[in-house]
Structure formats: structure tokens, C-alpha cells
Design an enzyme around this catalytic site. Sequence first.
Site, PDB file in Angstrom:
ATOM      1  N   LYS A  73      31.845  40.599  40.949  1.00 24.40           N
ATOM      2  CA  LYS A  73      30.739  39.988  40.194  1.00 24.40           C
ATOM      3  C   LYS A  73      31.119  38.605  39.666  1.00 24.40           C
ATOM      4  O   LYS A  73      30.376  37.641  39.840  1.00 24.40           O
ATOM      5  CB  LYS A  73      30.351  40.927  39.054  1.00 24.40           C
ATOM      6  CG  LYS A  73      29.072  40.581  38.351  1.00 24.40           C
ATOM      7  CD  LYS A  73      28.602  41.708  37.468  1.00 24.40           C
ATOM      8  CE  LYS A  73      29.590  42.114  36.407  1.00 24.40           C
ATOM      9  NZ  LYS A  73      30.651  43.017  36.751  1.00 24.40           N
ATOM     10  N   THR A  75      33.563  36.723  40.730  1.00 21.95           N
ATOM     11  CA  THR A  75      33.810  35.888  41.909  1.00 21.95           C
ATOM     12  C   THR A  75      32.495  35.337  42.458  1.00 21.95           C
ATOM     13  O   THR A  75      32.396  34.159  42.831  1.00 21.95           O
ATOM     14  CB  THR A  75      34.521  36.730  42.996  1.00 21.95           C
ATOM     15  OG1 THR A  75      35.630  37.398  42.400  1.00 21.95           O
ATOM     16  CG2 THR A  75      35.021  35.877  44.127  1.00 21.95           C
ATOM     17  N   ARG A  96      32.733  35.360  30.574  1.00 20.17           N
ATOM     18  CA  ARG A  96      33.437  35.833  29.385  1.00 20.17           C
ATOM     19  C   ARG A  96      34.932  35.529  29.473  1.00 20.17           C
ATOM     20  O   ARG A  96      35.475  35.317  30.551  1.00 20.17           O
ATOM     21  CB  ARG A  96      33.247  37.349  29.231  1.00 20.17           C
ATOM     22  CG  ARG A  96      31.823  37.753  28.904  1.00 20.17           C
ATOM     23  CD  ARG A  96      31.636  39.257  29.000  1.00 20.17           C
ATOM     24  NE  ARG A  96      31.879  39.709  30.358  1.00 20.17           N
ATOM     25  CZ  ARG A  96      32.153  40.967  30.695  1.00 20.17           C
ATOM     26  NH1 ARG A  96      32.237  41.890  29.752  1.00 20.17           N
ATOM     27  NH2 ARG A  96      32.350  41.308  31.952  1.00 20.17           N
ATOM     28  N   LYS A 107      42.304  46.910  35.141  1.00 24.43           N
ATOM     29  CA  LYS A 107      41.236  46.153  35.800  1.00 24.43           C
ATOM     30  C   LYS A 107      41.707  44.804  36.345  1.00 24.43           C
ATOM     31  O   LYS A 107      41.190  44.303  37.329  1.00 24.43           O
ATOM     32  CB  LYS A 107      40.076  45.944  34.817  1.00 24.43           C
ATOM     33  CG  LYS A 107      38.854  45.258  35.424  1.00 24.43           C
ATOM     34  CD  LYS A 107      37.713  45.237  34.418  1.00 24.43           C
ATOM     35  CE  LYS A 107      36.522  44.453  34.957  1.00 24.43           C
ATOM     36  NZ  LYS A 107      36.735  43.014  35.030  1.00 24.43           N
ATOM     37  N   ALA A 275      31.343  45.606  28.547  1.00 27.70           N
ATOM     38  CA  ALA A 275      29.958  46.075  28.717  1.00 27.70           C
ATOM     39  C   ALA A 275      29.838  47.586  28.627  1.00 27.70           C
ATOM     40  O   ALA A 275      28.746  48.097  28.443  1.00 27.70           O
ATOM     41  CB  ALA A 275      29.404  45.593  30.051  1.00 27.70           C
ATOM     42  N   PHE A 303      30.262  44.895  34.228  1.00 29.14           N
ATOM     43  CA  PHE A 303      30.090  46.165  34.944  1.00 29.14           C
ATOM     44  C   PHE A 303      28.763  46.198  35.702  1.00 29.14           C
ATOM     45  O   PHE A 303      28.246  45.167  36.113  1.00 29.14           O
ATOM     46  CB  PHE A 303      30.252  47.350  33.990  1.00 29.14           C
ATOM     47  CG  PHE A 303      31.672  47.533  33.512  1.00 29.14           C
ATOM     48  CD1 PHE A 303      32.731  47.604  34.412  1.00 29.14           C
ATOM     49  CD2 PHE A 303      31.975  47.598  32.160  1.00 29.14           C
ATOM     50  CE1 PHE A 303      34.047  47.761  33.978  1.00 29.14           C
ATOM     51  CE2 PHE A 303      33.289  47.749  31.719  1.00 29.14           C
ATOM     52  CZ  PHE A 303      34.319  47.835  32.635  1.00 29.14           C
ATOM     53  N   PHE A 383      33.775  41.400  52.775  1.00 30.94           N
ATOM     54  CA  PHE A 383      35.196  41.725  52.988  1.00 30.94           C
ATOM     55  C   PHE A 383      35.475  41.630  54.488  1.00 30.94           C
ATOM     56  O   PHE A 383      34.590  41.883  55.313  1.00 30.94           O
ATOM     57  CB  PHE A 383      35.513  43.139  52.484  1.00 30.94           C
ATOM     58  CG  PHE A 383      35.691  43.239  50.992  1.00 30.94           C
ATOM     59  CD1 PHE A 383      36.934  43.536  50.431  1.00 30.94           C
ATOM     60  CD2 PHE A 383      34.618  43.053  50.134  1.00 30.94           C
ATOM     61  CE1 PHE A 383      37.095  43.638  49.053  1.00 30.94           C
ATOM     62  CE2 PHE A 383      34.769  43.151  48.755  1.00 30.94           C
ATOM     63  CZ  PHE A 383      36.018  43.442  48.221  1.00 30.94           C
ATOM     64  N   TRP A 411      34.806  34.308  48.567  1.00 29.86           N
ATOM     65  CA  TRP A 411      36.203  34.664  48.292  1.00 29.86           C
ATOM     66  C   TRP A 411      37.123  33.928  49.272  1.00 29.86           C
ATOM     67  O   TRP A 411      38.153  33.383  48.875  1.00 29.86           O
ATOM     68  CB  TRP A 411      36.401  36.177  48.410  1.00 29.86           C
ATOM     69  CG  TRP A 411      37.766  36.628  47.965  1.00 29.86           C
ATOM     70  CD1 TRP A 411      38.152  36.981  46.709  1.00 29.86           C
ATOM     71  CD2 TRP A 411      38.937  36.750  48.791  1.00 29.86           C
ATOM     72  NE1 TRP A 411      39.496  37.318  46.690  1.00 29.86           N
ATOM     73  CE2 TRP A 411      39.995  37.184  47.948  1.00 29.86           C
ATOM     74  CE3 TRP A 411      39.196  36.537  50.144  1.00 29.86           C
ATOM     75  CZ2 TRP A 411      41.285  37.413  48.433  1.00 29.86           C
ATOM     76  CZ3 TRP A 411      40.491  36.756  50.620  1.00 29.86           C
ATOM     77  CH2 TRP A 411      41.511  37.189  49.763  1.00 29.86           C
TER      78      TRP A 411
END
Length: 558
Positions: A73, A75, A96, A107, A275, A303, A383, A411
Site C-alpha cells: 500500500k 509502495t 505516516r 511488519k 489502523a 491495513f 510481482f 516496485w
Amino acid sequence: MSHKSDIEIARAAKKRPIQEIGEKLAIPPGDLIPYGHDKAKVSRDFIRSLDGRPDGKLILVTAINPTPAGEGKTTTTVGLGDGLNAIGKKAAICIREASLGPCFGMKGGAAGGGYAQVVPMEEMNLHFTGDFHAITAAHNLLSAMIDNHIHWGNELGIDTRRITWRRALDVNDRALRSVVTSLGGPGNGFPAEAGFDITAASEIMAILCLAEDLADLEMRLGNIIVAYRRDRSPVFCRDIKADRPMTALLRDALQPNLVQTLENNPAFVHGGPFANIAHGCNSVIATKTALKLADYVVTEAGFGADLGAEKFLNIKCRKAGLSPSAIVVVATCRALKLNGGVTLADLSKENPNAVVEGCSNLGRHIDNMRKFGVPVIVAINHFHADTESEIDAIRAYVAGKGAEAIVCTHWANGSKGTLELAEKVAAIADADEAEFAPLYRDEIGLMDKIEAIATGIYGASTVSADPSVHARLKRWEADGYGHLPVCMAKTQNSFSADPGLRGAPSGFVLPVRDVRLSAGAGFVVALCGEIMTMPGLPRVPAAESIGLDADGNIEGLS
């Protein structure tokens, strides 16, 4: 495609002096308070001078429920911001700050990944500009002043059994969830049960992220309920006389931080509530400042959309008068396969049928976001093992929902991988078709609000809560807090309170275990199931891999 780690990519970044990044948004160098060469706070006076300027378009990035396969998210938020700039738009991102808890826990960091990152990555994931430390200090100053007041005679008549203010620490430490303080004799105060929450769950964090300015910050701090008397009347932070010194500690922390993406585009990084146990959005002051300076502002909420986006829309937008123009829901083939019943070990095997099965999770998030009256588009975070048949399955499913799914390769490719998404998002935002409205009205009861989210967003059939929970909600309504929104503390891994229940479960009972009144932040927290406001470390914490190399560079951050 590069096989460099995120930290290697970040370290090789060609950063520009932060004053040059400020110039892109017409922030004069004198209104940037530098923290080194590559990060700065934006001055209060400059922010005040922006009043009356028109706002840019606000774009929210959210996602399906998180899985061990990863969704990306942050990224995608960074990649979309870079993509908008690459197609000639004046765009900024708002994300954030990272908590040390997940960085050293499970995480990882919060700066994006691959070629869609915000830098300086190491500082952002560790001490950054000290905002978290200031929040922790202000929180614990209040704790100390409450105990000190009781020690010196308890003039306010606090019922020591009903102190509601806990302590805070920005490290995952399960041993501190429930503690006894003031042992060791009369000189150390009166022994009492207490506990710690992680700083990201502190009401001070929520207040900092919702405050409009220093005066609003001080008023909200003063409104914090810290304890109750024997007659159940509340004792406020301002009664303890802690509001003013806490505001002094938070003065600089309230100023938003400006940094840059790998492509030297402006990024505001400010505030960091989780979150799952807090409201999951960056600060109002950063978002509003960005909207005055850029034509498009891309922000994220933590999240899945059932948590972060719901709170962004029902709490942050309601309180700050914000209105998003578009919502991007991030999904991956891998995560949808997990939701479709595939094991982690088999994720690399092509399985379009499992993708379709897992799309029920994505579908509910799309439906939920539309309930707020905002157009939705899906970003497929690509991916390298994804196959055309799997991507086509997502595209077809989303098309069946009347929306569009765009493949993004940010990415690996930075802004080049989000050009199509950027064009589509800009077109949606420019069409001005959003008719944003929160899910529920201020006037309905607190339990009605909890039920509205449980049934309308999660898919629950009903809510279960102990009679004591109902009684507290009724008492808060009688005390004048019934108009507040609710902040659900719930597992991020499922629509339900059972973290193992993937897909789109429905008809379940949502258990509300406890409720807390955050009168300063301006919401009621409902704790669902086994959710903890102080996480623990996993069996093998990320901290074991973090250290310094021979040259003193930090390694192991992700």
C-alpha cells in the site's frame, strides 16, 4: 529487475537538498526548519499563511486485508505520487511515520519499497525528527503528574481504582501490558494496577494527528479524561494542569515533516497511529498543508480498507472537513490466492481459480468504499511471478464490479510503472464525480455506530457486548459524548475478529470486549476480540537482523 534490497536502493538514492524539494511546492527556504540536509519541518507561520488557498484533489490509497504475501500500500502510494509528477501533474504524497514496534518486530518499515520509496529510509524508520519520542514523553508526563497529584494528597478526589490513563512506549513489549506500579513503600506512591500501550495507540498520537493548530492541540489535550471520582464524575488532563506542559513538549512535533521520494518528489511524513488499534491516518495538518500546495495529494490509510480507509473516511474526513476525489484499492495476485485458500508455500504456482476465489475479499472492499460515494479504481501491485491468466482474472472480476484494475510495476520500475494508473486517477479526480458522505450520522447512538460498521463494512450479522459495555456507552452519551465517531480496534487480517478467517466472511457475531473514551481525540474506541493495544514481539523479531556494518551503516531494515 533489480535484486537489491530496499535499504541498498535507498542508500544509493540521489537525494536533493530539502530546500530544493520545498521549492517544488513554493515553500520558501526560510520556512523550512532543516533536520540535516534531507528532511525538514514546515513552519507554523507558513502553514497559517496558506489559509484561503484552494485545495487540490485528495486521493486515498487503501488495500485488501493484509496477508503474509504482502500488498504494498505505501509502495503504491509513493509510486502513484511519482507517476502523477511524471505525467506533468503537481503532486505530493502524505504518509505516516514509522513506529519502532513493527520495525523491530514483524511488519518492517513504513517507507515503501523497491523503486517506490521515501528517503532517508533509515532515519524515517528509526528516530526521524523525534516526533514519536515527543509523543511518548508527553504521554508519560501526564502519567507522572497523575500519580504525583495522588501522592501529594489527591485534592481532586481521584478514585485510584478508576484511573483510565495508561502509560506508553514505542516498543513491542508484552510484559508491560498489565503491570503494578509504585511498589517499594510510601515514598514511591500508592501501589496500583496499570499498563502500557504502544505509542502509536496513545490518545496523544491521535490528538496530534487530528489537531488543526497549537491552540486546538492544547484544548484537545485538556479534554483527555484521565480518571474518575467515586461519584463517577470525570477528572480531565486540564484538572491535573498537564495540558500546557504537554503542549510545550509537542510544539515542534505538530509541524509536519517534508522529505522526498527516490524520484525527488515531495512527501509529507507526519504522525503514525496504527489502523488496527487506532485511527490509522497521517496528520490532518500535513494533509491540509499538502492540499494547499499541490494539485493532487496521494495519501494512505493503514491495513485493509475495513480498518484504515473506514477510519479515514468516518473519523479524519468527518472531523477535518476533507473530501476525497478517488479511492485506489491495492491488491496482489499472491494475496488474493491466499484469500482463495492457497498456502504460502504454493503461492508461486499459477492458480487463476484461486485468484477468482480470493477476489471476494477485494470485491467487498470495492463495495464498501462505494458506500461513501467516492469512485474506486483497483491497482494490481505486480510481482515477478504473476501470470497473465491471474492478472486477467482480477481484471475480469473488477470489470464485473463496474470498475477498472490497472497493473502497476512501480516496485521494479518506479514512476514508469504507474503512468497508466496516474492518468486514470487524475481523470477520475478531475471529473469531480465524488459525492462523499460518512457511513453514519453523528446523531445516532454509540452502539448504533459500532453496529453500522460491523454490519455495513465487516459483514457481521450482529454485535455482542457485555452489559457493562452497553452501560458505559449509555453513560458517555448522557455525559455529552454520544455525537463522537467510533474507532474500531480489530484484527487487520480478516473482516471478522478472527484473524484466521480470510475471504469475505459474513453472518458472524462481532465481539466487542471493551470500550474506551478518547475525549481529547474525539472518538470512542471499541476493542473487538483479542486485539491488543500493546503488541508483542514474534518468535524471531526483525531486531535480530538489524545492526551496523563495518562502515557504521545501518543494515537489516526493510
